[in-house]
Each structure stands twice: as structure tokens, then as C-alpha cells.
Design an enzyme around this catalytic site. Sequence first.
Site, PDB file in Angstrom:
ATOM      1  N   LYS A 144       0.891  -1.176   0.000  1.00  0.00           N
ATOM      2  CA  LYS A 144       0.000   0.000   0.000  1.00  0.00           C
ATOM      3  C   LYS A 144       0.921   1.216   0.000  1.00  0.00           C
ATOM      4  O   LYS A 144       0.887   2.068   0.903  1.00  0.00           O
ATOM      5  CB  LYS A 144      -0.903  -0.073   1.250  1.00  0.00           C
ATOM      6  CG  LYS A 144      -2.002   0.955   1.291  1.00  0.00           C
ATOM      7  CD  LYS A 144      -3.122   0.717   0.309  1.00  0.00           C
ATOM      8  CE  LYS A 144      -4.169   1.816   0.401  1.00  0.00           C
ATOM      9  NZ  LYS A 144      -5.053   1.874  -0.779  1.00  0.00           N
ATOM     10  N   ASP A 162      -6.898 -15.733   2.626  1.00  0.00           N
ATOM     11  CA  ASP A 162      -8.244 -16.260   2.882  1.00  0.00           C
ATOM     12  C   ASP A 162      -9.170 -16.025   1.691  1.00  0.00           C
ATOM     13  O   ASP A 162      -9.999 -16.876   1.368  1.00  0.00           O
ATOM     14  CB  ASP A 162      -8.851 -15.634   4.146  1.00  0.00           C
ATOM     15  CG  ASP A 162      -8.486 -16.430   5.392  1.00  0.00           C
ATOM     16  OD1 ASP A 162      -7.665 -17.363   5.270  1.00  0.00           O
ATOM     17  OD2 ASP A 162      -9.014 -16.134   6.473  1.00  0.00           O
TER      18      ASP A 162
END
Length: 366
Positions: A195, A256
Site C-alpha cells: 500500500k 483467505d
Amino acid sequence: MREWKLAVLPGDGIGPEVMSLTVELLEQVAREEGARLEMNECLVGGAAIDAEGTALPASTLEACRASDGILFGSVGGPKWESLPPKEQPERAALLPLRKEFHLFANIRPGLLYPELVPASPLKSERIPEGIDIVCIRELTGGLYFGQPKDTVTLENGEKQSRDTMVYRTSEITRIAEVAAKTALGRSRRVCSIDKANVLETSVLWRDTVTRFFAEHYPEIELSHMLVDNAAMQLAGNPNQFDVLFSENLFGDILSDEMAVICGSLGMLASASLGEDQNRHGHPFGLYEPAGGSAPDIAGKGVANPCAQILSGALLLRHSLGEEAAATRIETAVRRAVEKGTRTGDIAFEVEPVGSSAMLAAIRAEL
Ligand code: NAD
């Protein structure tokens, strides 16, 4: 004679069921490969709390230290949910193991065979050939462990909490190296996720990764992607990635997401590699299915043993250097599924079989 010495920690729920099948398979593989297999089975998680009052007994830790690698089942379940957070099976067993063995790199192959495409929530047109990517997550740094980490009461009475995201260059280069080595065995493409438009740690991450690959792995095609975009791209066109890697929190979420798009947790294995080498000169590691103890199906004999079996294959590859044996297992699982033997979580248009029949089909393909 080659020696394979494993610490086997079945844990709770479906853990012991799928582990006993995996042990049978590993015994067969060892016999056929001419290797001496020593397995030390120990209590962990809720089962260890019940028997010894602690999720990670000293004897279990000792057996892990004496092994070449740990084959872990899964821990936790409703029975132990009322315990204080620090005593919960997952936190009290897995976190200390990660700490003890400096397990810094979590490798999750995201593999969805073409036959299992209907198991994915993605439209089949997006993934006609299934999915084949690898997600690598830094496991010991970032927000989860950075200091300061606290909650204080301010003068006006409100509470304030903080977590700190910290990374140093050596932590970044060692996970970058795991990504690079993984990519060398595949199509030599790596995407680093960060990021960097907002976070200071991500600026350092991107800069360090760029330099590291330019200096040590110029043959690998490196790209960078912001994490919010990566989350969208994974859901839209996962196969644009080959190997992707990121810091701890981003990797937790992305891995996930990857598990979901790959259909069933029953098929997904993972490896957590440590800094230290075992006596064979390979990384010590902990190998476990991506899913948990699945209390909803525990004790019914229907759990998919593939994730546990494939975790065993990863152990053979990474901690024992047994590439051929690992590939044999992976190929056998693939063929058994291709031929239509499937547990309920992956059965489409075929009659589901139980865990033991799934194992029998895999053994027949070895
Ligand atoms: P889960 O992964 O155990 O189950 C989610 C769903 O996936 C369930 O429907 C389950 O039946 C299915 N599933 C998982 N593995 C399967 C397999 N091998 N075959 C067929 N279906 C399978 O997640 P949960 O229900 O959120 O958690 C249950 C318990 O497991 C909790 O106590 C949780 O803390 C624990 N847990 C442990 C680990 C670990 O040991 N590393 C990881 C995740 C969750």
C-alpha cells in the site's frame, strides 16, 4: 538410508481423522521410497488442554524440536471457546510454535483443478482451467507484532488503542527470497503487494523488493500492486498472478480470499517455513491444512483428507528435499479427484465418498 523424522500433531475436530489417514499414506510412500519414517505423535490444542491443562505441552514442543518438520492438523472447537482469549487452542498453540521456530513465511498454494471449478464461487468462464497460484505471507512482522501496541484511557475518558506496523529491510528481503525461490520452480513471475501510496512501511517494502530482485533475481519478472486492487484482481482474474507475496495483515486477508475462490478448504494445504535449517539442511517448517477443525463435520468420517495429505507433500518438498515423493503424492491426489472420487465438499454430479474411501483412491494412484 534416508530418514524422515516428523512431529505429528493431529489436534482437534477433524484433525485426528484426516491425520490418521495421512499417516497411513506417508507410511506407504516412505516404504516405497526406501526411507525410514519416524513419527512422533503428540497432543496439541484442545485435546492437550483436556489432558494436560495446556494447549502446547512441553513434551509436544520437545518432540517438535527433535523433528525435521511438524505436520499439524487443526485445533479449536466449541468446547474451548469460553476460555480466555490467551488460552484459546489456536492462540495458545500455534502462536508459540510460530515464535519458537521463527516461522516467518507462510506459503499457500491456491490450486483449483479444472474438474472442481464448480466449487469456486467465481463464474466458471473466469477460470475455465481452474486456478493455480501461490500466495506467500510474511508471518512474524507488521501490525500483529509491532510495538507499541496498547490501549489507554484518554483525559476525556475515551479509550484509544494503537497497533504499530513495523518492517525492517532484512525482514522484507527474506520473504522476498522465499517468493523468488517459489517462482523459480514455476513461471518466474512475482507480484509484490503493498500500500505504497499511503503507508511508510510499504514504501520501504516496495523499494527493498525492487532492489532485491534487480540484484539477486533479474531473471524473474517482478510487478507491484496495491493491496486494494489485488483484492479485486484476485476475485476477477486470479490467474493473472503466479506467485504473489505481501506483509502479514495483507497476506492474512488475501490468502483467505484465495482460499474461498479455490473452492473448498478441504483441498488447500499450507507451509510455514522457519529461519532455521533442520539436520538435512532444509528449512524447518510447520505444515497444516488451510482450514480449521471443522466441528460441523467432525466425527462423521466425511472430512476431505486432501488438504492434510497435501500438507504432508509440502513437508516432504520443503523440509526434506524430497521433491519426487512430494510430486507423487500431489499427482495421486489430482488423479483420484479427476477420476471422480470426491468427498462431499467437492462432489459435483458424483456420489460423495467418505474420508477413508478418498484415501483408498489416492493410495491406488500412488
Ligand atoms: P473451519 O475451517 O474449521 O470450517 C469452515 C467450513 O469448511 C466448515 O463448513 C467445514 O466443514 C469446512 N471444512 C474445513 N475443512 C474441511 C475438510 N477438510 N473437509 C471438508 N470440509 C471442510 O472454520 P471454522 O468453522 O470457522 O472454525 C472451526 C474451529 O477451527 C474454530 O475453533 C477455529 O478457531 C478453528 N480454526 C483452527 C485453525 C487452525 O488450527 N489452524 C484454523 C482455522 C480455524
